[in-house]
Design an enzyme around this catalytic site. Structure first.
Site, mmCIF file in Angstrom:
data_model
loop_
_atom_site.group_PDB
_atom_site.id
_atom_site.type_symbol
_atom_site.label_atom_id
_atom_site.label_comp_id
_atom_site.label_asym_id
_atom_site.label_seq_id
_atom_site.Cartn_x
_atom_site.Cartn_y
_atom_site.Cartn_z
ATOM 1 N N ASN A 1 -6.181 -2.518 2.010
ATOM 2 C CA ASN A 1 -6.159 -3.958 2.214
ATOM 3 C C ASN A 1 -7.592 -4.456 2.276
ATOM 4 O OD1 ASN A 1 -3.382 -4.199 2.355
ATOM 5 N ND2 ASN A 1 -3.310 -4.163 4.589
ATOM 6 N N ARG B 1 0.827 -1.218 0.000
ATOM 7 C CA ARG B 1 0.000 0.000 0.000
ATOM 8 C C ARG B 1 0.856 1.260 0.000
ATOM 9 N NH1 ARG B 1 -3.708 -0.146 4.918
ATOM 10 N NH2 ARG B 1 -1.787 -0.977 5.773
#
Length: 92
Positions: free
Chosen positions: A38, A20
């Site tokens: 996520n 990320r």
């Protein structure tokens, strides 16, 4: 200039490997807006808006990801931008 949107889920070893944060860094370096998060199944969802060619560059990068990631599947879906983002952020 027509802004476009790309939305995709990245499947593989993509959680716990800075996917990320690395995606956010790459998107920001490309002046894209959107989000990365996520998902409960261990995958990562990316939504980004910007110029088509630049979005394709992000998708290409995401197919590899950071060094410890392993991407097994990624199928981008392109559409018209909705203009809902002002920055590229990590969602929890």
């Amino acid at each position: 200039m027509t802004l476009r949107r790309v939305d995709f889920v990245v499947v593989g070893r993509v959680q716990g490997v800075c996917y990320r944060a690395s995606t956010q860094d790459k998107a920001r370096s490309l002046d894209l807006v959107g989000s990365v998060q996520n998902l409960l199944d261990g995958s990562v969802r990316v939504v980004a808006e910007g110029e088509q060619a630049v979005l394709e560059e992000l998708v290409s990068w995401c197919r590899q990801g950071p060094s410890f990631a392993r991407v097994d599947e990624l199928t981008p879906r392109f559409s018209d931008a909705l203009g809902e983002f002002s920055a590229f952020t990590i969602l929890r």
